[in-house]
Scaffold this motif. Structure first.
Motif, PDB file in Angstrom:
ATOM      1  N   ARG A  32       0.738  -1.147  -0.074  1.00  0.00           N
ATOM      2  CA  ARG A  32      -0.014  -0.018  -0.072  1.00  0.00           C
ATOM      3  C   ARG A  32       0.975   1.390   0.012  1.00  0.00           C
ATOM      4  NH1 ARG A  32      -1.527   5.202   1.419  1.00  0.00           N
ATOM      5  NH2 ARG A  32      -3.769   5.017   1.584  1.00  0.00           N
ATOM      6  N   VAL A  39       0.848   6.794  -7.213  1.00  0.00           N
ATOM      7  CA  VAL A  39       0.172   8.213  -7.214  1.00  0.00           C
ATOM      8  C   VAL A  39       1.077   9.353  -7.496  1.00  0.00           C
ATOM      9  CG1 VAL A  39      -0.860   9.404  -5.343  1.00  0.00           C
ATOM     10  CG2 VAL A  39      -1.010   7.037  -5.373  1.00  0.00           C
ATOM     11  N   LYS A  43       0.427  12.288 -10.133  1.00  0.00           N
ATOM     12  CA  LYS A  43       0.681  13.841  -9.610  1.00  0.00           C
ATOM     13  C   LYS A  43       1.623  14.643 -10.598  1.00  0.00           C
ATOM     14  CE  LYS A  43      -1.235  13.087  -5.239  1.00  0.00           C
ATOM     15  NZ  LYS A  43      -1.398  13.337  -3.703  1.00  0.00           N
ATOM     16  N   THR A  68       0.369  17.157  -0.884  1.00  0.00           N
ATOM     17  CA  THR A  68      -0.673  16.864   0.120  1.00  0.00           C
ATOM     18  C   THR A  68      -1.919  17.167  -0.184  1.00  0.00           C
ATOM     19  OG1 THR A  68       1.371  16.612   1.848  1.00  0.00           O
ATOM     20  CG2 THR A  68      -0.910  17.289   2.516  1.00  0.00           C
ATOM     21  N   ASP A  69      -3.075  16.483   0.098  1.00  0.00           N
ATOM     22  CA  ASP A  69      -4.063  16.856  -0.058  1.00  0.00           C
ATOM     23  C   ASP A  69      -5.007  16.583   0.975  1.00  0.00           C
ATOM     24  OD1 ASP A  69      -7.119  17.182  -0.651  1.00  0.00           O
ATOM     25  OD2 ASP A  69      -6.689  16.645  -2.882  1.00  0.00           O
ATOM     26  N   GLU A  73      -6.908  13.113   2.713  1.00  0.00           N
ATOM     27  CA  GLU A  73      -6.508  12.293   3.778  1.00  0.00           C
ATOM     28  C   GLU A  73      -7.442  12.258   4.920  1.00  0.00           C
ATOM     29  OE1 GLU A  73      -2.824  14.035   5.289  1.00  0.00           O
ATOM     30  OE2 GLU A  73      -1.968  14.133   3.496  1.00  0.00           O
ATOM     31  N   MET A 130      -0.138   6.930   5.995  1.00  0.00           N
ATOM     32  CA  MET A 130      -0.143   8.001   4.769  1.00  0.00           C
ATOM     33  C   MET A 130       0.982   8.867   5.024  1.00  0.00           C
ATOM     34  SD  MET A 130      -4.086   9.173   4.578  1.00  0.00           S
ATOM     35  CE  MET A 130      -4.267   9.856   6.173  1.00  0.00           C
ATOM     36  N   THR A 133       3.698   6.797   2.899  1.00  0.00           N
ATOM     37  CA  THR A 133       3.231   6.852   1.403  1.00  0.00           C
ATOM     38  C   THR A 133       3.757   8.101   0.944  1.00  0.00           C
ATOM     39  OG1 THR A 133       1.111   5.749   1.941  1.00  0.00           O
ATOM     40  CG2 THR A 133       1.118   6.596  -0.104  1.00  0.00           C
ATOM     41  N   LYS A 134       3.450   9.019   1.444  1.00  0.00           N
ATOM     42  CA  LYS A 134       3.964  10.474   1.129  1.00  0.00           C
ATOM     43  C   LYS A 134       5.437  10.726   1.008  1.00  0.00           C
ATOM     44  CE  LYS A 134       1.469  13.346   3.789  1.00  0.00           C
ATOM     45  NZ  LYS A 134       0.822  14.443   4.191  1.00  0.00           N
ATOM     46  N   GLU A 137       6.420   9.120  -2.126  1.00  0.00           N
ATOM     47  CA  GLU A 137       6.150   9.797  -3.078  1.00  0.00           C
ATOM     48  C   GLU A 137       7.165  10.901  -3.335  1.00  0.00           C
ATOM     49  OE1 GLU A 137       1.945  11.389  -3.536  1.00  0.00           O
ATOM     50  OE2 GLU A 137       1.127   9.556  -2.037  1.00  0.00           O
TER      51      GLU A 137
HETATM   52  O1  LIG Z   1      -4.658   9.946  -2.942  1.00  0.00           O
HETATM   53  C1  LIG Z   1      -3.523  10.998  -2.987  1.00  0.00           C
HETATM   54  O2  LIG Z   1      -3.759  12.050  -3.377  1.00  0.00           O
HETATM   55  C2  LIG Z   1      -2.374  10.401  -2.311  1.00  0.00           C
HETATM   56  O3  LIG Z   1      -1.348  11.122  -2.521  1.00  0.00           O
HETATM   57  C3  LIG Z   1      -2.305   9.248  -1.261  1.00  0.00           C
HETATM   58  C4  LIG Z   1      -2.540   9.796   0.042  1.00  0.00           C
HETATM   59  C5  LIG Z   1      -2.487   8.641   0.920  1.00  0.00           C
HETATM   60  O4  LIG Z   1      -1.736   7.964   1.510  1.00  0.00           O
HETATM   61  O5  LIG Z   1      -3.720   7.798   1.048  1.00  0.00           O
HETATM   62  C6  LIG Z   1      -1.103  10.517   0.645  1.00  0.00           C
HETATM   63  C7  LIG Z   1      -1.182  11.802   0.550  1.00  0.00           C
HETATM   64  C8  LIG Z   1      -2.512  12.982   0.008  1.00  0.00           C
HETATM   65  O6  LIG Z   1      -2.212  13.806   1.121  1.00  0.00           O
HETATM   66  C9  LIG Z   1      -3.552  12.183   0.234  1.00  0.00           C
HETATM   67  C10 LIG Z   1      -3.804  10.650   0.336  1.00  0.00           C
END
Ligand SMILES: O=C(O)C(=O)C[C@]1(C(=O)O)C=C[C@@H](O)C=C1
Length: 174
Positions: A32, A39, A43, A68-69, A73, A130, A133-134, A137
């Motif tokens: 995951r 992702v 982006k 970051t969104d 989140e 998360m 994950t970031k 990214e």
């Molecule tokens: O969905 C995204 O935009 C992602 O980058 C994934 C994710 C996540 O880990 O779920 C990580 C960063 C964003 O701020 C929001 C969600």
């Protein structure tokens, strides 16, 4: 960072099964978290100029901010909480949901008995999954322009050079 309450207190002596399931869980988490690469690529393709400028100036904090969104989140955390509350229920032999406070204190009195607290699963996502994950990214994006031709090379030149480097097509049989 601790997340007490993931398991019931005490020792059930199921060390082998626990270790096997730990590996399965860690592999699922790793998968995951590493999906962050896909992702990040999406982006980058959506905002190539903005990301390229940040990548060239090695601005990791700027990349983190741009990707970051907070709204996404929040909805991910809520979805995780609801999924844990739904799929973490114990069913009985006749199909009914068993009630009563679960061993991990995940349920209010009288509610469905849950294997694990939905709030705990949500916090694991928010505090660990998360953010990692970031991080993936950002690391992916910092290397996104490695080996990419400088913008001065036009696509027409690249196409011609590519075609010139290909072996000539075989002559059609007579
Ligand atoms: O969905 C995204 O935009 C992602 O980058 C994934 C994710 C996540 O880990 O779920 C990580 C960063 C964003 O701020 C929001 C969600």
């Amino acid at each position: 960072m601790t997340h007490a309450g993931l398991t019931a207190p005490g020792d059930d002596f199921n060390y082998g099964s626990s270790a096997t399931l730990d590996v399965t869980c860690l592999q699922a988490l790793s998968k995951r978290i590493h999906y962050g690469k896909f992702v990040a690529e999406a982006k980058f393709l959506a905002k190539p100029e903005e990301y390229s400028a940040l990548i060239r100036s090695r601005d990791a904090a700027g990349i983190m901010k741009l990707l970051t969104d907070r709204e996404v989140e929040r909805s991910v955390v809520e979805r995780v909480r609801r999924k844990a509350a739904t799929f973490g229920q114990d069913i009985t032999e006749n199909g009914a949901v068993s009630v009563g406070t679960g061993a991990n204190g995940g349920t209010p009195e009288g509610g469905p008995r849950l294997k694990v607290s939905p709030d705990l699963v949500a916090r694991v996502y928010e505090d660990i999954v998360m953010p990692l994950t970031k991080d993936v990214e950002v690391m992916y994006l910092l290397r996104r322009l490695d080996g990419v031709q400088p913008p001065a090379v036009s696509s027409a030149t690249t196409t011609v050079a590519f075609e010139a480097s290909q072996p000539a097509a075989a002559a059609p049989a007579r």
